[in-house]
Design an enzyme around this catalytic site. Structure first.
Site, PDB file in Angstrom:
ATOM      1  N   GLY A   8       6.769  26.368  19.689  1.00 59.42           N
ATOM      2  CA  GLY A   8       6.640  25.901  21.232  1.00 59.42           C
ATOM      3  C   GLY A   8       6.234  24.330  21.391  1.00 59.42           C
ATOM      4  O   GLY A   8       5.884  24.118  22.443  1.00 59.42           O
ATOM      5  N   GLY A  11       7.512  22.267  24.443  1.00 62.90           N
ATOM      6  CA  GLY A  11       7.231  22.708  25.795  1.00 62.90           C
ATOM      7  C   GLY A  11       6.320  21.666  26.499  1.00 62.90           C
ATOM      8  O   GLY A  11       5.640  20.566  26.031  1.00 62.90           O
ATOM      9  N   GLN A  12       5.825  22.040  27.522  1.00 60.20           N
ATOM     10  CA  GLN A  12       4.884  21.013  28.561  1.00 60.20           C
ATOM     11  C   GLN A  12       3.690  20.751  27.718  1.00 60.20           C
ATOM     12  O   GLN A  12       3.125  19.599  27.764  1.00 60.20           O
ATOM     13  CB  GLN A  12       4.590  21.454  30.089  1.00 60.20           C
ATOM     14  CG  GLN A  12       3.863  20.829  30.901  1.00 60.20           C
ATOM     15  CD  GLN A  12       3.285  21.681  31.811  1.00 60.20           C
ATOM     16  OE1 GLN A  12       3.245  22.712  31.955  1.00 60.20           O
ATOM     17  NE2 GLN A  12       2.798  20.867  32.969  1.00 60.20           N
ATOM     18  N   ASP A  34      10.267  24.972  17.188  1.00 61.64           N
ATOM     19  CA  ASP A  34      10.808  25.147  18.569  1.00 61.64           C
ATOM     20  C   ASP A  34      12.284  25.707  18.523  1.00 61.64           C
ATOM     21  O   ASP A  34      12.624  25.668  17.347  1.00 61.64           O
ATOM     22  CB  ASP A  34      10.654  23.821  19.776  1.00 61.64           C
ATOM     23  CG  ASP A  34      10.125  24.560  21.076  1.00 61.64           C
ATOM     24  OD1 ASP A  34      11.408  25.111  21.539  1.00 61.64           O
ATOM     25  OD2 ASP A  34       9.398  24.180  21.619  1.00 61.64           O
ATOM     26  N   ILE A  35      12.841  25.964  19.671  1.00 61.58           N
ATOM     27  CA  ILE A  35      14.316  26.347  19.555  1.00 61.58           C
ATOM     28  C   ILE A  35      15.046  25.222  20.189  1.00 61.58           C
ATOM     29  O   ILE A  35      16.293  25.404  20.487  1.00 61.58           O
ATOM     30  CB  ILE A  35      14.704  27.753  20.169  1.00 61.58           C
ATOM     31  CG1 ILE A  35      13.968  27.722  21.667  1.00 61.58           C
ATOM     32  CG2 ILE A  35      14.004  28.909  19.077  1.00 61.58           C
ATOM     33  CD1 ILE A  35      14.560  29.286  22.277  1.00 61.58           C
ATOM     34  N   TYR A 142       4.793  38.125  32.722  1.00 55.47           N
ATOM     35  CA  TYR A 142       4.008  37.217  32.011  1.00 55.47           C
ATOM     36  C   TYR A 142       2.756  37.425  31.908  1.00 55.47           C
ATOM     37  O   TYR A 142       2.049  37.380  30.802  1.00 55.47           O
ATOM     38  CB  TYR A 142       4.227  35.825  33.043  1.00 55.47           C
ATOM     39  CG  TYR A 142       3.401  34.815  32.438  1.00 55.47           C
ATOM     40  CD1 TYR A 142       3.586  34.160  31.319  1.00 55.47           C
ATOM     41  CD2 TYR A 142       2.729  33.966  33.256  1.00 55.47           C
ATOM     42  CE1 TYR A 142       2.980  33.018  30.849  1.00 55.47           C
ATOM     43  CE2 TYR A 142       1.756  33.037  32.897  1.00 55.47           C
ATOM     44  CZ  TYR A 142       1.965  32.483  31.417  1.00 55.47           C
ATOM     45  OH  TYR A 142       1.561  31.437  31.061  1.00 55.47           O
ATOM     46  N   ILE A 172      -0.928  23.704  34.832  1.00 49.59           N
ATOM     47  CA  ILE A 172      -1.254  22.183  34.218  1.00 49.59           C
ATOM     48  C   ILE A 172      -0.111  21.143  34.846  1.00 49.59           C
ATOM     49  O   ILE A 172       0.982  21.768  34.935  1.00 49.59           O
ATOM     50  CB  ILE A 172      -0.839  22.364  32.769  1.00 49.59           C
ATOM     51  CG1 ILE A 172      -1.683  23.434  32.207  1.00 49.59           C
ATOM     52  CG2 ILE A 172      -1.284  20.804  31.978  1.00 49.59           C
ATOM     53  CD1 ILE A 172      -3.159  23.253  32.165  1.00 49.59           C
TER      54      ILE A 172
HETATM   55  C1  AKB Z   1       2.980  29.364  35.167  1.00 51.57           C
HETATM   56  O1  AKB Z   1       2.928  29.364  36.356  1.00 51.57           O
HETATM   57  O2  AKB Z   1       3.328  30.782  34.907  1.00 51.57           O
HETATM   58  C2  AKB Z   1       2.025  28.985  34.334  1.00 51.57           C
HETATM   59  C3  AKB Z   1       0.565  29.604  34.329  1.00 51.57           C
HETATM   60  C4  AKB Z   1      -0.313  29.400  35.393  1.00 51.57           C
HETATM   61  O3  AKB Z   1       0.371  30.360  33.257  1.00 51.57           O
HETATM   62  N1  AKB Z   1       1.939  27.484  34.646  1.00 51.57           N
END
Ligand code: AKB
Length: 314
Positions: A8, A11-12, A34-35, A142, A172
């Site tokens: 990854g 990513g950010q 990464d993809i 998530y 972040i």
């Molecule tokens: C999100 O907003 O999904 C992420 C996190 C807080 O893990 N930045």
């Protein structure tokens, strides 16, 4: 000599981690996957290899061929994208992590570091100064994958002795690579719109407090945890925190430098996600066990963000 793999990497967080690790260990020791097509900074500071983390065989081949001893597993689907397509979030987050852990165990990788998130907490966790150890009942896919991921790390550590470590990142804020698909993305959008002289319609209401951290601290935290003496670690997963901020406070801080900036509020489905998360988390275990301490507060971060975004756009 260390051989580090970062999944990854585009990513950010990944893209800035690559640069920091390359400074420390030399670009020839950094391998990125990464993809997505990698930006110049990744190509310049690492060897990039296309990899979808759900492909265990390709992952194993890279680890063997490059003689990898440390994996930073950063590939993940974030909260808002995860709510739009929970099965996709499950597939990437869970299959990706179990693949990394299995390959690490079988190929004798020394250490795996992978971020968790404040999303592991649900509405029943204490809202303020949320403890490291507390009920974990997230209401997003998530969050569910991050809780399961934390448990997997602990399982691999206890059963196989694999040195897997994690830290629960807050939102972040960063100037270089835009985040994608998170609930806390509005914070970065506020800065980008303000510097471009555009108004912003924030998808989180003005008085919603959330935990945040500036990117240099996020990079410092993960590198410090990766390098910490295992004998000092009493757990596999750590809360890390820097500042609790509402959208209104971030806007006020930006307006201090850019008084013309205007923000309106139009909360959408992401408000319910934000409402289920803590206002701020207790990171005393990270401070005591591996010396975590953030350097940036809101005024310092805002000054630096505006300067960096301006520089990038000029
Ligand atoms: C999100 O907003 O999904 C992420 C996190 C807080 O893990 N930045």
């Amino acid at each position: 000599m260390k051989k580090i793999l970062i999944t990854g990497a585009c990513g950010q967080i990944g893209s800035e981690l690559v640069f920091a690790l390359a400074q420390q260990y030399g670009s020839e020791h950094i391998f990125t996957t990464d993809i997505q097509r990698p930006p110049a900074i990744i190509r310049e500071h690492s060897e990039f290899i296309y990899l979808n983390v759900v492909d265990k065989h390709s992952l194993a081949r890279i680890v063997v061929e490059k003689d990898i001893d440390t994996i930073f597993h950063m590939a993940a689907i974030l909260s808002a994208t995860g709510e739009k397509d929970p099965k996709y979030a499950y597939d990437v987050n869970m299959t990706g992590l179990i693949n990394v852990l299995e390959v690490a165990r079988k190929k004798r990788v020394e250490r795996v570091i992978t971020p968790s998130s404040i999303a592991v907490f649900g509405p029943d966790a204490p809202k303020n100064n949320t403890p490291n150890e507390t009920p974990l009942n997230p209401t997003t896919m998530y969050g569910v994958t991050k809780v399961a991921g934390e448990k997997l790390l602990q399982y691999y550590y206890l059963k196989y002795g694999l040195d897997a470590r994690s830290l629960r990142y807050p939102g972040i804020i960063s100037s270089e690579t835009a985040p994608g698909g998170g609930t806390t993305d509005f914070a970065v959008d506020l800065y980008l719109h303000a510097v471009q002289n555009h108004p912003y319609a924030c998808f989180i209401s003005e008085d919603t407090p959330l935990p945040f951290m500036y990117m240099p601290d996020a990079i410092d935290a993960i590198i410090k945890l990766a390098g910490a003496d295992n004998r000092r670690l009493q757990r596999r997963v750590y809360n890390v925190h820097a500042m609790s901020l509402t959208p209104r406070e971030i806007v006020a801080s930006i307006q201090h430098h850019l008084p013309e900036f205007r923000c309106t509020y139009a909360p959408d489905f992401r408000q319910a996600i934000a409402d289920s998360w803590p206002n701020g988390i207790d990171d005393s275990a990270a401070r005591e066990e591996w010396g975590w301490s953030p350097a940036y507060d809101l005024p310092m971060m805002t000054r630096d963000m505006i300067e960096r975004i301006r520089r990038r756009q000029s």
